[in-house]
Design a protein around this motif. Structure first.
Motif, PDB file in Angstrom:
ATOM      1  N   LYS A   1    -108.008-112.011  52.339  1.00 15.98           N
ATOM      2  CA  LYS A   1    -107.345-110.734  52.118  1.00 15.98           C
ATOM      3  C   LYS A   1    -108.270-109.752  51.406  1.00 15.98           C
ATOM      4  N   TYR A   2    -107.987-108.478  51.611  1.00 11.10           N
ATOM      5  CA  TYR A   2    -108.704-107.401  50.925  1.00 11.10           C
ATOM      6  C   TYR A   2    -107.837-106.844  49.797  1.00 11.10           C
TER       7      TYR A   2
ATOM      8  N   LEU B   1     -99.786-106.908  57.398  1.00  7.98           N
ATOM      9  CA  LEU B   1     -98.831-106.150  58.199  1.00  7.98           C
ATOM     10  C   LEU B   1     -97.880-107.053  58.968  1.00  7.98           C
ATOM     11  N   ASP B   2     -98.399-108.131  59.502  1.00  5.01           N
ATOM     12  CA  ASP B   2     -97.568-109.069  60.249  1.00  5.01           C
ATOM     13  C   ASP B   2     -96.485-109.676  59.354  1.00  5.01           C
ATOM     14  N   ASP B   3     -96.879-110.136  58.195  1.00  2.82           N
ATOM     15  CA  ASP B   3     -95.911-110.757  57.288  1.00  2.82           C
ATOM     16  C   ASP B   3     -94.878-109.752  56.799  1.00  2.82           C
TER      17      ASP B   3
ATOM     18  N   ASN C   1    -104.196-105.717  54.842  1.00  2.00           N
ATOM     19  CA  ASN C   1    -105.052-105.306  55.953  1.00  2.00           C
ATOM     20  C   ASN C   1    -104.708-103.922  56.485  1.00  2.00           C
ATOM     21  N   GLY C   2    -103.922-103.164  55.729  1.00  5.44           N
ATOM     22  CA  GLY C   2    -103.643-101.819  56.197  1.00  5.44           C
ATOM     23  C   GLY C   2    -102.487-101.160  55.481  1.00  5.44           C
ATOM     24  N   PHE C   3    -102.159 -99.962  55.968  1.00  3.64           N
ATOM     25  CA  PHE C   3    -101.048 -99.187  55.423  1.00  3.64           C
ATOM     26  C   PHE C   3     -99.811 -99.421  56.277  1.00  3.64           C
ATOM     27  N   PHE C   4     -98.658 -99.415  55.625  1.00 11.10           N
ATOM     28  CA  PHE C   4     -97.391 -99.553  56.339  1.00 11.10           C
ATOM     29  C   PHE C   4     -96.483 -98.404  55.943  1.00 11.10           C
ATOM     30  N   TYR C   5     -95.843 -97.800  56.962  1.00 11.14           N
ATOM     31  CA  TYR C   5     -94.855 -96.753  56.721  1.00 11.14           C
ATOM     32  C   TYR C   5     -93.558 -97.120  57.438  1.00 11.14           C
TER      33      TYR C   5
END
Length: 743
Positions: free
Chosen positions: A179-180, A243-245, A396-400
């Motif tokens: 993870k980052y 994001l998947d989780d 691993n990224g942004f979520f909206y």
């Protein structure tokens, strides 16, 4: 004594003496320098305000690692941060933190390699440091194997650690998918034009400082240790979900994830992963990789970003916009299932487009969202102040989370009407073909009119697609001749383009009147079609003696769609035959010109073909009326006949080349020009000068007017009542003067 043995003993004695005499010098040279800092673990102990972190490190089994070797950056929460964490979790003491939770805290706070604050904003590219381009670093933490229920069976699963771009390279053995951790450094934010708005969008209850690590602040930085750098923080951080989780474990988006998982996720057994699992646990269970469809721009399980360069995850990440269940269900009911009976009947490509519309292969920052595009190359179409209900910085990224569905072109344009209707699969296949026009008519920023072509109508008129052979087929209803492959496809695409009309001013919203309009758009002009009292027709319909009836309509965000009972067909007869029919009409005004044409050197009366005109090419015929032809004869531009121009018989005149040049000069090559104002300027005729160069006429057009001027400033106007006659990729106009070319 053996001399050899004696020699060895002598050397041994000398070595002992030398060693005892030089031990001090040896230690001074090779010993640990007195000014070298202690390792991370010891430095934390010396500081005195990391006692709970040290206990957590012990429980995680990292005391030896941090007390000896490595090269780390550690974000180290102090005791005050731990006290707040224990209270938040409802723990009575540090003893309530077990080894698993301790491992999460410690390993997620550890970054590979040592970075001072001045280096954290810099991206370690393969070509060297890129200043102020990074906002993440890879940590020592990773999730590993999980046991999940897949289709009613317990499976050991691990997420793909690469993007499935080619259908095969979705997992690399030995990569733990670490993870980052995300941080906000002043240098990065200032260089990229971001600020407090971007930070507080994700962490509204926190204050942006010179260095924030997620919701924590760095309060003492660049603490040097033998094996790394320590940055003291005021909060304990836990590894966030990827994001998947997040979408799979957050009930608010369960419907969004359900359709994604049911249609675009597969589980593939992997031998290497199974062996790794056995080596790690001793368990012989098969391990399955969670694989996302290769049509998607990225795999939400992948923590490595693109991996085009080893560290590219430092400078970018993914973004998903996920609509909450209620609005997504409304979209399903009103859009996806408007014509389909159930979700399991939808073609897979619809799901691919739907999720591509909600996935961005880049980091979408709140203040700069319009500079990014999704998997369909569309910008985010959300009001960030009112339509984003959940914002998360994940590993691993942004979520909206959103309260509306991305209004994607494919689901809210005229393209949507055939695309989401099983009665129009052949039309959709044509539109989706690489040579088709899907992107053209789905452009939400342009206004279109689309005439629908149902599977039933297409098949009745000979068009079909052979699934087994992956090719188009056309069987002529008139003679039964069959063509297949690209010839059939290009024929069908030409038919399709007759049904697509750029209407920026909603020109076809009312078909109760009559008129003519060009199909296609300005960049790729099509042929002309006509409408009259809620019927439409093209050149081929005139030949076949039929029209296309409008049976219904629906309005989309970028235009109107008409349902029809027939096809707008192109003409397959030679334009010479159209000219002949026009000449045979009483008082048509075309007959004088046609008499010269049919007696010219390039007219074939057997098929009414004109040798200088190629079937399927674009032309504009500007035909002088009878009075103009008579004037051309009187002026010596056309040869006279023994009986006068109106009454000559074949071969009664001399000067065939003179006639041929006159005809060529009245046919415009590679351009269809009407009185709609779409084409104005200088265009070449079929006539070449004595040096082989093209000759030109000047056209000025506007709605209801078409004027042509030759190089001698001779002007001709088209006669509206006798013009705009449809032919094979052509229009035939009657003009009130003749045009001449001077060598």
């Amino acid at each position: 004594m053996n001399k050899k043995i004696l020699l060895i003993l002598s050397f041994y004695f000398i070595a002992i003496v030398f060693a005892s005499c030089s031990k001090k010098e040896f230690d001074e040279y090779y010993g640990r320098p007195e000014n070298l800092e202690e390792p991370v673990y010891q430095i934390l102990r010396e500081k005195g305000n990391f006692s709970m972190l040290l206990q957590t490190i012990d429980k995680a089994g990292y005391a030896d690692i941090l007390g000896k070797s490595g090269y780390w950056t550690m974000f180290a929460p102090n005791d005050e941060a731990f006290n707040a964490f224990l209270q938040e979790k409802g723990f009575s003491s540090i003893d309530d933190i077990d080894s698993t939770l301790a491992g999460q805290i410690v390993k997620y706070g550890l970054i590979y390699n040592a970075f001072r604050t001045e280096r954290l904003p810099d991206y370690q590219s393969s070509g060297g440091w890129v200043e102020n381009a990074a906002f993440k670093r890879r940590t020592a933490y990773y999730d590993g194997f999980k046991t999940q229920n897949i289709d009613g069976q317990e499976r050991v699963v691990i997420g793909s650690n690469r993007n499935n771009t080619d259908g095969t390279n979705y997992y690399v053995s030995g990569d733990n998918n670490n993870k980052y951790i995300t941080y906000f450094a002043d240098e990065f934010l200032n260089a990229r034009g971001y600020g407090a708005y971007d930070y507080n969008f994700f962490y509204p209850n926190n204050t942006l400082s010179p260095l924030n690590i997620m919701q924590a602040q760095a309060i003492d930085t660049n603490i040097v240790a033998e094996n790394g750098i320590i940055h003291e923080t005021d909060k304990v951080l836990l590894p966030p979900k990827n994001l998947d989780d997040y979408i799979s474990q957050t009930s608010q988006y369960s419907l969004f994830y359900q359709l994604l998982g049911d249609n675009l996720v597969t589980y593939v057994r992997n031998e290497e992963a199974s062996n790794s699992y056995y080596n790690f646990t001793g368990n012989t269970d098969d391990v399955y990789i969670k694989v996302y469809d290769q049509a998607l721009p990225f795999s939400p399980t992948n923590e490595n970003f693109l991996k085009e360069m080893d560290n590219d995850g430092q400078a970018n990440g993914y973004t998903i916009f996920a609509p909450e269940n209620a609005v997504f269900q409304e979209f399903i009911n009103e859009v996806l299932l408007k014509n389909y009976p159930s979700l399991d009947q939808l073609p897979k490509y619809i799901y691919e487009d739907l999720y591509n519309a909600h996935m961005w292969p880049n980091s979408v920052w709140p203040s700069r969202f319009q500079a990014t595009v999704n998997g369909l190359e569309e910008e985010p179409r959300f009001d960030f102040d009112s339509e984003i209900i959940d914002a998360q910085q994940l590993s691993n990224g942004f979520f909206y989370g959103t309260n509306k569905v991305q209004p994607s072109n494919y689901f809210y344009s005229v393209y949507t009407s055939p695309y989401l209707d099983p009665a129009y699969t052949l039309m959709t296949r044509l539109l989706n073909d690489p040579d088709g026009y899907r992107n053209l008519i789905s452009n939400i920023n342009r206004r279109w009119t689309l005439f629908m072509m149902s599977d039933e109508v297409l098949r009745n008129l000979g068009y079909d697609y052979n699934i087994d052979r992956s090719e188009w087929v056309y069987e002529s209803p008139e003679n039964g001749n069959i063509v297949t492959g690209n010839i059939a496809k290009q024929r069908a695409l030409r038919i399709l383009y007759n049904h697509i009309v750029l209407t920026p001013n909603d020109e076809l919203d009312n078909l109760s009147g009559s008129g003519i309009i060009r199909t296609g758009d300005n960049e790729l002009p099509g042929e002309y079609i006509k409408y009259d009292n809620n019927t439409v027709y093209a050149a081929g319909n005139e030949v076949l003696g039929n029209v296309v009836n409008i049976t219904g309509s629906e309005t989309q965000n970028n235009g109107i769609v008409y349902f029809t009972d027939n096809l707008l067909e192109f003409s397959e007869e030679a334009p010479g035959l159209d000219l002949k029919r026009l000449a045979e009409e009483p008082n048509s005004g075309y007959d004088y010109f046609f008499r010269y044409l049919e007696n010219s050197q390039f007219y074939n009366p057997d098929g009414s073909t004109i040798s200088i005109v190629t079937l399927g090419s674009r032309y504009t015929f500007i035909i002088p009326d009878n009075d103009a032809i008579q004037q051309a004869v009187d002026d010596g531009v056309l040869p006279a006949t023994d009986t006068g121009a109106p009454n000559f018989s074949p071969s009664e005149f001399e000067g065939q080349e003179q006639v041929a040049n006159f005809i060529r000069f009245h046919i415009i090559a590679d351009r269809i020009i009407s009185d709609d104002g779409k084409v104005t300027g200088q265009y070449s005729t079929l006539l070449k000068d004595e040096l082989g160069n093209a000759t030109f006429l000047d056209f000025e057009t506007s709605p209801g007017s078409l004027t042509v001027t030759d190089e001698n400033e001779r002007v001709a106007n088209f006669i509206p009542s006798a013009s705009n006659n449809l032919a094979d990729r052509s229009l035939i106009h009657l003009i009130d003067n003749y045009l001449s070319f001077t060598e």
